[in-house]
Write an enzyme that holds these catalytic residues in place. Structure first.
Site, PDB file in Angstrom:
ATOM      1  N   SER A  50       0.828  -1.197   0.000  1.00  0.00           N
ATOM      2  CA  SER A  50       0.000   0.000   0.000  1.00  0.00           C
ATOM      3  C   SER A  50       0.865   1.251   0.000  1.00  0.00           C
ATOM      4  O   SER A  50       2.066   1.213   0.309  1.00  0.00           O
ATOM      5  CB  SER A  50      -0.909   0.011   1.231  1.00  0.00           C
ATOM      6  OG  SER A  50      -0.136   0.259   2.398  1.00  0.00           O
ATOM      7  N   ASP A  84      -1.338  -1.046  -3.794  1.00  0.00           N
ATOM      8  CA  ASP A  84      -2.665  -0.891  -3.205  1.00  0.00           C
ATOM      9  C   ASP A  84      -2.895   0.511  -2.637  1.00  0.00           C
ATOM     10  O   ASP A  84      -1.968   1.159  -2.128  1.00  0.00           O
ATOM     11  CB  ASP A  84      -2.824  -1.925  -2.087  1.00  0.00           C
ATOM     12  CG  ASP A  84      -4.253  -2.123  -1.637  1.00  0.00           C
ATOM     13  OD1 ASP A  84      -5.150  -2.037  -2.496  1.00  0.00           O
ATOM     14  OD2 ASP A  84      -4.461  -2.387  -0.439  1.00  0.00           O
ATOM     15  N   HIS A  85      -4.154   0.976  -2.711  1.00  0.00           N
ATOM     16  CA  HIS A  85      -4.584   2.242  -2.099  1.00  0.00           C
ATOM     17  C   HIS A  85      -3.667   3.405  -2.479  1.00  0.00           C
ATOM     18  O   HIS A  85      -3.199   4.159  -1.611  1.00  0.00           O
ATOM     19  CB  HIS A  85      -4.665   2.103  -0.576  1.00  0.00           C
ATOM     20  CG  HIS A  85      -5.916   1.408  -0.118  1.00  0.00           C
ATOM     21  ND1 HIS A  85      -7.172   1.953  -0.271  1.00  0.00           N
ATOM     22  CD2 HIS A  85      -6.101   0.199   0.477  1.00  0.00           C
ATOM     23  CE1 HIS A  85      -8.074   1.117   0.220  1.00  0.00           C
ATOM     24  NE2 HIS A  85      -7.455   0.037   0.658  1.00  0.00           N
ATOM     25  N   ASP A 106      -7.072   4.894  -5.391  1.00  0.00           N
ATOM     26  CA  ASP A 106      -8.060   5.151  -4.347  1.00  0.00           C
ATOM     27  C   ASP A 106      -8.458   6.623  -4.311  1.00  0.00           C
ATOM     28  O   ASP A 106      -7.773   7.459  -3.731  1.00  0.00           O
ATOM     29  CB  ASP A 106      -7.487   4.734  -2.992  1.00  0.00           C
ATOM     30  CG  ASP A 106      -8.496   4.864  -1.867  1.00  0.00           C
ATOM     31  OD1 ASP A 106      -9.646   5.246  -2.143  1.00  0.00           O
ATOM     32  OD2 ASP A 106      -8.125   4.579  -0.710  1.00  0.00           O
ATOM     33  N   GLU A 136     -12.304   2.140  -6.135  1.00  0.00           N
ATOM     34  CA  GLU A 136     -13.274   1.947  -5.057  1.00  0.00           C
ATOM     35  C   GLU A 136     -14.403   2.950  -5.196  1.00  0.00           C
ATOM     36  O   GLU A 136     -14.170   4.130  -5.478  1.00  0.00           O
ATOM     37  CB  GLU A 136     -12.583   2.124  -3.696  1.00  0.00           C
ATOM     38  CG  GLU A 136     -13.485   1.871  -2.510  1.00  0.00           C
ATOM     39  CD  GLU A 136     -12.736   1.947  -1.175  1.00  0.00           C
ATOM     40  OE1 GLU A 136     -13.303   2.496  -0.218  1.00  0.00           O
ATOM     41  OE2 GLU A 136     -11.582   1.454  -1.099  1.00  0.00           O
ATOM     42  N   HIS A 183     -11.712  -1.502   7.441  1.00  0.00           N
ATOM     43  CA  HIS A 183     -10.268  -1.700   7.562  1.00  0.00           C
ATOM     44  C   HIS A 183      -9.838  -1.754   9.032  1.00  0.00           C
ATOM     45  O   HIS A 183     -10.468  -1.157   9.902  1.00  0.00           O
ATOM     46  CB  HIS A 183      -9.510  -0.546   6.890  1.00  0.00           C
ATOM     47  CG  HIS A 183      -9.586  -0.551   5.401  1.00  0.00           C
ATOM     48  ND1 HIS A 183     -10.478   0.219   4.705  1.00  0.00           N
ATOM     49  CD2 HIS A 183      -8.875  -1.223   4.467  1.00  0.00           C
ATOM     50  CE1 HIS A 183     -10.309   0.035   3.399  1.00  0.00           C
ATOM     51  NE2 HIS A 183      -9.350  -0.848   3.233  1.00  0.00           N
ATOM     52  N   HIS A 211     -12.516  -5.154   0.546  1.00  0.00           N
ATOM     53  CA  HIS A 211     -11.463  -4.640   1.425  1.00  0.00           C
ATOM     54  C   HIS A 211     -11.896  -4.827   2.880  1.00  0.00           C
ATOM     55  O   HIS A 211     -13.069  -5.021   3.189  1.00  0.00           O
ATOM     56  CB  HIS A 211     -11.229  -3.161   1.152  1.00  0.00           C
ATOM     57  CG  HIS A 211     -10.516  -2.887  -0.131  1.00  0.00           C
ATOM     58  ND1 HIS A 211      -9.543  -1.920  -0.261  1.00  0.00           N
ATOM     59  CD2 HIS A 211     -10.622  -3.452  -1.365  1.00  0.00           C
ATOM     60  CE1 HIS A 211      -9.096  -1.886  -1.508  1.00  0.00           C
ATOM     61  NE2 HIS A 211      -9.745  -2.809  -2.190  1.00  0.00           N
ATOM     62  N   GLY A 212     -10.928  -4.736   3.806  1.00  0.00           N
ATOM     63  CA  GLY A 212     -11.246  -4.854   5.219  1.00  0.00           C
ATOM     64  C   GLY A 212     -11.686  -6.243   5.627  1.00  0.00           C
ATOM     65  O   GLY A 212     -12.505  -6.396   6.537  1.00  0.00           O
ATOM     66  N   ASN A 233      -9.093  -8.671   0.096  1.00  0.00           N
ATOM     67  CA  ASN A 233      -7.918  -8.011   0.659  1.00  0.00           C
ATOM     68  C   ASN A 233      -7.824  -8.255   2.160  1.00  0.00           C
ATOM     69  O   ASN A 233      -8.793  -8.053   2.893  1.00  0.00           O
ATOM     70  CB  ASN A 233      -7.995  -6.507   0.408  1.00  0.00           C
ATOM     71  CG  ASN A 233      -7.695  -6.128  -1.015  1.00  0.00           C
ATOM     72  OD1 ASN A 233      -7.775  -6.956  -1.920  1.00  0.00           O
ATOM     73  ND2 ASN A 233      -7.351  -4.870  -1.225  1.00  0.00           N
TER      74      ASN A 233
END
Length: 278
Positions: A50, A84-85, A106, A136, A183, A211-212, A233
């Protein structure tokens, strides 16, 4: 095995009605543990870095990316490498040269029109450089230590009609959706909105991403995959396992005993969560 393309892993999983586990890594031990867990299960996996993890490494993407890529090349199962992100355009543009096959851009924190505009630009760049791109819509809470979103707050759930338009207009290859996960959960007590997931699966023609996922029990993970989630994820679950092992095995002079214990604990966690998806 050689380094695999994340998009190909996700599409293959989708064709089989399965999901690919994607683990966020911070250290070399994370990468080694995730791959060892995947090898135990015989399933492909994705290693994710990330923007926060890159920031932790003094903003230097290449050293940890090259290490993760080398681990992937030596793995006995297919391993994808995913950035990621990403919010920084500068970091986004380092992805291809650092060996990543995919990126998650993101902009979910922005209003819809701004999210769409910036994501469209990111998708154009990613496709021109051979990258599969995830975005997202709706905001999965708990990022960067923030409190989880109220379930009724604007953006706390992804709207299926908006999702359909967003995917068509942005050109992204996968969509992360907000359906009740958060998350950074350290307990596995979250529950998903499976009715909403069914509507999103029907509305959107690209793979859906959850996610999360560390906060979800096995039954919820399995139900999410059955409902159409194709990439899952996971990050916090690894860090909990690592930290607990280090606390137990901490020694004053040699890091190897507690890092070995941490890697072993993360391997067990990764293998268990991969198994819960398939």
């Amino acid at each position: 095995m050689t380094l695999a393309a994340t998009g190909e892993l996700v599409l293959a999983a989708a064709a089989a009605g399965r999901a690919v586990a994607a683990f966020n890594i911070i250290t070399l031990e994370h990468a080694e543990a995730v791959i060892a867990g995947a090898e135990q299960t015989g399933k492909p996996v994705v290693l994710q870095l990330s923007e926060n993890a890159v920031r932790f490494r003094d903003g230097r993407l290449l050293p940890i990316a090259l290490a993760a890529g080398a681990c992937a090349e030596a793995a006995a199962v297919p391993v994808g490498l995913h950035l990621d992100h990403v919010k920084s355009p500068e970091l986004l543009r380092q992805a291809a040269d650092a060996g990543f096959g995919s990126v998650m851009y993101d902009a979910a924190h922005l209003p819809y029109a701004e999210n769409l505009e910036t994501t469209r630009s990111a998708a154009d760049w990613a496709h021109a450089n051979g990258l599969w791109i995830e975005a997202e819509l709706g905001e999965v809470g708990g990022k960067n230590g923030a409190a989880p979103l109220d379930p009724h707050a604007p953006g706390a759930r992804t709207d299926p009609d908006e999702a359909r338009r967003f995917v068509a207009d942005s050109g992204v290859d996968a969509l992360a959706v907000a359906i009740g996960s958060t998350h950074a959960m350290t307990s596995r007590t979250a529950a998903l909105d499976h009715i909403l997931l069914a509507r999103l699966t029907k509305a959107v023609d690209v793979p859906l991403v959850l996610h999360g996922s560390s906060g979800l029990p096995d039954s919820e993970l399995a139900a999410a995959v059955a409902g159409g989630i194709r990439k899952v994820n996971i990050g916090t679950a690894l860090n909990v396992a690592m930290t607990e092992a280090i606390r137990t095995h901490l020694t004053p002079a040699d890091p190897r005993p507690y890092l070995t214990a941490a890697r072993t604990a993360m391997t067990a966690t990764a293998a268990a969560m991969i198994s819960a998806l398939n």
